[in-house]
Design a protein around this motif. Structure first.
Motif, PDB file in Angstrom:
ATOM      1  N   SER A 150      47.904 -14.556   5.623  1.00 57.50           N
ATOM      2  CA  SER A 150      47.527 -14.259   5.363  1.00 57.50           C
ATOM      3  C   SER A 150      45.953 -14.446   4.176  1.00 57.50           C
ATOM      4  O   SER A 150      45.463 -15.268   4.227  1.00 57.50           O
ATOM      5  CB  SER A 150      48.286 -13.997   3.516  1.00 57.50           C
ATOM      6  N   ASP A 203      44.964  -7.059   4.348  1.00 55.01           N
ATOM      7  CA  ASP A 203      44.677  -8.403   4.830  1.00 55.01           C
ATOM      8  C   ASP A 203      44.448  -8.755   5.626  1.00 55.01           C
ATOM      9  O   ASP A 203      44.611  -7.606   7.234  1.00 55.01           O
ATOM     10  CB  ASP A 203      46.936  -8.732   4.768  1.00 55.01           C
ATOM     11  N   LYS A 253      44.420 -11.166   8.153  1.00 53.61           N
ATOM     12  CA  LYS A 253      45.153 -12.368   9.165  1.00 53.61           C
ATOM     13  C   LYS A 253      44.542 -13.612   9.979  1.00 53.61           C
ATOM     14  O   LYS A 253      44.149 -13.594  10.288  1.00 53.61           O
ATOM     15  CB  LYS A 253      46.027 -11.322  10.022  1.00 53.61           C
TER      16      LYS A 253
END
Length: 117
Positions: free
Chosen positions: A12, A47, A49
């Motif tokens: 995250s 988010d 990633k």
């Protein structure tokens, strides 16, 4: 650089509004204030990633410029071009806009004063 410094692909990764604004002021000082605020809101709401801040801002800026400053959407709606063709067609325009935002908003001209005498 240790392995911990690199983002992990599935980890995250979020950025605060203020951090994005600071990035915009440093790396895109010529960007209009309204666009900076829009980018900070968009980037901080997602988010990413594992992506780094610069990559996240770059993705959002490309999308924003493509849809807000070019005729990309009209090209798609007219069915004159495929998505790939339309992106290739407007790519130079997008690049020019982003390049102009990397420079300062104001260009100051230095004037050399002649000595009195």
């Amino acid at each position: 650089m240790s392995g911990d410094d690199q983002p992990r692909p599935n980890s995250s990764t979020t950025f605060s509004f203020d951090v994005v604004m600071q990035h915009m002021r440093i790396h895109h000082p010529g960007c209009p204030k309204k666009t900076c605020l829009t980018m900070a809101a968009r980037v901080s709401a997602r988010d990413w990633k594992g992506l780094k801040l610069g990559a996240a801002v770059g993705i959002e800026l490309q999308k924003y410029v493509r849809h807000s400053y070019t005729n990309y959407d009209k090209l798609l709606l007219s069915r004159m071009m495929t998505r790939e063709e339309a992106r290739a067609f407007i790519a130079p325009q997008v690049a020019d806009i982003l390049r102009s935002w990397r420079g300062p908003k104001l260009k100051l001209r230095l004037v050399q004063l002649k000595p009195e005498g």
